[in-house]
Write a protein that holds these residues in place. Structure first.
Motif, PDB file in Angstrom:
ATOM      1  N   UNK A 181      17.453  51.398  75.429  1.00 36.69           N
ATOM      2  CA  UNK A 181      17.323  49.973  75.130  1.00 36.69           C
ATOM      3  C   UNK A 181      18.140  49.137  76.109  1.00 36.69           C
ATOM      4  N   UNK A 182      17.561  48.065  76.578  1.00 35.51           N
ATOM      5  CA  UNK A 182      18.254  47.204  77.538  1.00 35.51           C
ATOM      6  C   UNK A 182      19.192  46.222  76.839  1.00 35.51           C
ATOM      7  N   UNK A 183      18.809  45.756  75.648  1.00 30.53           N
ATOM      8  CA  UNK A 183      19.622  44.785  74.918  1.00 30.53           C
ATOM      9  C   UNK A 183      20.751  45.502  74.177  1.00 30.53           C
ATOM     10  N   UNK A 184      21.993  45.257  74.575  1.00 31.39           N
ATOM     11  CA  UNK A 184      23.136  45.891  73.926  1.00 31.39           C
ATOM     12  C   UNK A 184      23.306  45.403  72.490  1.00 31.39           C
ATOM     13  N   UNK A 185      23.031  44.116  72.263  1.00 37.99           N
ATOM     14  CA  UNK A 185      23.172  43.566  70.917  1.00 37.99           C
ATOM     15  C   UNK A 185      22.186  44.220  69.957  1.00 37.99           C
ATOM     16  N   UNK A 186      20.933  44.361  70.400  1.00 38.22           N
ATOM     17  CA  UNK A 186      19.918  45.000  69.561  1.00 38.22           C
ATOM     18  C   UNK A 186      20.256  46.471  69.330  1.00 38.22           C
ATOM     19  N   UNK A 187      20.830  47.113  70.340  1.00 31.11           N
ATOM     20  CA  UNK A 187      21.219  48.519  70.207  1.00 31.11           C
ATOM     21  C   UNK A 187      22.303  48.686  69.152  1.00 31.11           C
ATOM     22  N   UNK A 188      23.301  47.806  69.157  1.00 34.30           N
ATOM     23  CA  UNK A 188      24.385  47.902  68.188  1.00 34.30           C
ATOM     24  C   UNK A 188      23.891  47.654  66.766  1.00 34.30           C
ATOM     25  N   UNK A 189      23.014  46.662  66.604  1.00 39.90           N
ATOM     26  CA  UNK A 189      22.466  46.383  65.282  1.00 39.90           C
ATOM     27  C   UNK A 189      21.638  47.568  64.790  1.00 39.90           C
ATOM     28  N   UNK A 190      20.843  48.157  65.686  1.00 36.15           N
ATOM     29  CA  UNK A 190      20.012  49.308  65.322  1.00 36.15           C
ATOM     30  C   UNK A 190      20.868  50.499  64.926  1.00 36.15           C
ATOM     31  N   UNK A 191      21.942  50.751  65.675  1.00 33.39           N
ATOM     32  CA  UNK A 191      22.831  51.862  65.341  1.00 33.39           C
ATOM     33  C   UNK A 191      23.457  51.672  63.964  1.00 33.39           C
ATOM     34  N   UNK A 192      23.906  50.463  63.679  1.00 35.94           N
ATOM     35  CA  UNK A 192      24.534  50.194  62.386  1.00 35.94           C
ATOM     36  C   UNK A 192      23.555  50.437  61.244  1.00 35.94           C
ATOM     37  N   UNK A 193      22.329  49.964  61.397  1.00 32.27           N
ATOM     38  CA  UNK A 193      21.307  50.147  60.356  1.00 32.27           C
ATOM     39  C   UNK A 193      21.002  51.631  60.166  1.00 32.27           C
ATOM     40  N   UNK A 194      20.972  52.386  61.266  1.00 31.83           N
ATOM     41  CA  UNK A 194      20.663  53.814  61.184  1.00 31.83           C
ATOM     42  C   UNK A 194      21.810  54.621  60.592  1.00 31.83           C
ATOM     43  N   UNK A 195      23.052  54.163  60.756  1.00 38.24           N
ATOM     44  CA  UNK A 195      24.206  54.890  60.241  1.00 38.24           C
ATOM     45  C   UNK A 195      24.365  54.737  58.735  1.00 38.24           C
ATOM     46  N   UNK A 196      23.926  53.615  58.186  1.00 42.27           N
ATOM     47  CA  UNK A 196      24.196  53.275  56.783  1.00 42.27           C
ATOM     48  C   UNK A 196      23.779  54.361  55.795  1.00 42.27           C
ATOM     49  N   UNK A 197      22.564  54.973  55.892  1.00 40.48           N
ATOM     50  CA  UNK A 197      22.169  55.974  54.888  1.00 40.48           C
ATOM     51  C   UNK A 197      23.120  57.154  54.766  1.00 40.48           C
ATOM     52  N   UNK A 198      23.841  57.478  55.840  1.00 34.82           N
ATOM     53  CA  UNK A 198      24.768  58.608  55.799  1.00 34.82           C
ATOM     54  C   UNK A 198      25.883  58.385  54.783  1.00 34.82           C
ATOM     55  N   UNK A 199      26.240  57.127  54.528  1.00 34.58           N
ATOM     56  CA  UNK A 199      27.363  56.804  53.648  1.00 34.58           C
ATOM     57  C   UNK A 199      26.921  56.557  52.207  1.00 34.58           C
ATOM     58  N   UNK A 200      25.634  56.713  51.931  1.00 35.81           N
ATOM     59  CA  UNK A 200      25.129  56.510  50.578  1.00 35.81           C
ATOM     60  C   UNK A 200      25.121  57.845  49.842  1.00 35.81           C
ATOM     61  N   UNK A 201      25.623  57.852  48.628  1.00 35.81           N
ATOM     62  CA  UNK A 201      25.650  59.067  47.810  1.00 35.81           C
ATOM     63  C   UNK A 201      24.231  59.547  47.534  1.00 35.81           C
ATOM     64  N   UNK A 202      24.083  60.893  47.428  1.00 38.05           N
ATOM     65  CA  UNK A 202      22.764  61.452  47.139  1.00 38.05           C
ATOM     66  C   UNK A 202      22.289  61.065  45.742  1.00 38.05           C
ATOM     67  N   UNK A 203      23.214  60.749  44.854  1.00 39.74           N
ATOM     68  CA  UNK A 203      22.819  60.281  43.523  1.00 39.74           C
ATOM     69  C   UNK A 203      22.100  58.938  43.642  1.00 39.74           C
ATOM     70  N   UNK A 204      22.647  58.061  44.487  1.00 37.62           N
ATOM     71  CA  UNK A 204      22.014  56.759  44.708  1.00 37.62           C
ATOM     72  C   UNK A 204      20.692  56.942  45.457  1.00 37.62           C
ATOM     73  N   UNK A 205      20.701  57.820  46.464  1.00 36.68           N
ATOM     74  CA  UNK A 205      19.471  58.080  47.214  1.00 36.68           C
ATOM     75  C   UNK A 205      18.386  58.620  46.284  1.00 36.68           C
TER      76      UNK A 205
END
Length: 300
Positions: free
Chosen positions: A100-124
């Protein structure tokens, strides 16, 4: 330079190892004392030391249990399919984010992709039932509103399997990109500049520069993942599974839970755990040996 002089000069680096060593000593090596339960008729009141030795009787009982072989089959099947689907996903995501050329879009995308890792499997699990439920799931409500029959995502074995794998990719892929992105940042930018001057397109840069640069990381992570082929988390199959798909969702971790926690047969549960550890070690050593012979890459 003598070892003592080196230690004194770089004592800060060794100090950083103290907490990890304490952690492994307490939570990894300490519990190994309980392995002897597998060879004893464990009595909760007498404790490990006071329980009677029975040798390999518990092993014979486990290996004669048909329920054990069914859960073993399911564990291998789910882990192998998970490896095929979930292992390459972080690699593809990392390469796409890196391109990705846009650093801002890359950072936002990474944050969105990281979020599910921190959600409990009970909630998932709750999210999965709200989205894929046959009677009240969001997707099936849309399907039935269009005049089609509801899809049994969670009550039919094949559909459940695809739902299980897709949920695993969604939960783990974003977090798995971290190691690949770290490796990608270490690639010499001059290689890409030279490739551009030679007229290489984006796919050719990925194929001839990016992927070869990631070979060591890919092999290392693959060996580690193969070491976990016999172990499977308890939460995911337990929360997403149900009686309708128990032929696929019942795995070694849920078997250990039923035998150990619900039935109080701690000896049999320990036997299964020890069996998983030994087979996992064999897989790691075998994968490491094969990788060293075929690709000249290994972790040992």
């Amino acid at each position: 330079m003598r070892a003592s002089t080196y230690f004194i000069r770089y004592w800060q680096l060794y100090a950083l190892l103290v907490l990890p060593l304490i952690y492994f000593a307490i939570f990894k090596y300490g519990p190994m004392y309980g392995i002897q339960i597998a060879f004893k008729e464990f009595n909760f009141f007498q404790g490990i030391h006071g329980s009677e030795w029975i040798g390999f009787d518990a092993f014979r009982e486990v290996f004669q249990n048909q329920e054990f072989y069914k859960t073993l089959r399911n564990t291998l099947m789910l882990n192998f399919l998970d490896l095929l689907v979930s292992f390459p996903a972080p690699l593809f995501l990392a390469i796409m984010l890196y391109e990705l050329k846009s650093k801002a879009f890359r950072k936002v995308s990474q944050t969105i992709l990281y979020v599910p890792h921190f959600i409990s499997w009970v909630i998932i699990g709750g999210i999965v039932y709200q989205v894929f439920g046959t009677q009240s799931g969001m997707i099936n409500n849309m399907i039935t509103a269009l005049g089609f029959d509801a899809v049994p995502f969670l009550t039919e074995k094949t559909h459940w399997l695809f739902t299980y794998l897709a949920t695993g990719v969604w939960q783990s892929a974003g977090w798995g990109t971290i190691l690949y992105l770290a490796a990608l940042t270490g690639i010499n930018g001059e290689l890409f500049e030279a490739a551009d001057m030679d007229g290489a397109n984006r796919l050719q840069r990925i194929w001839y520069i990016t992927l070869p640069s990631l070979k060591t990381t890919i092999v290392t992570l693959l060996i580690i993942n193969l070491g976990h082929i016999m172990t499977i988390g308890f939460e995911r199959p337990y929360v997403i599974g149900n009686l309708a798909v128990r032929d696929y969702s019942d795995v070694l971790s849920t078997f250990v839970y039923r035998v150990g926690m619900e039935s109080g047969q701690y000896t049999l549960a320990t036997v299964v755990g020890l069996f998983q550890a030994v087979v996992g070690l064999i897989f790691v050593l075998g994968a490491n040996y094969a990788s060293k012979k075929l690709a000249d890459e290994s972790i040992l």
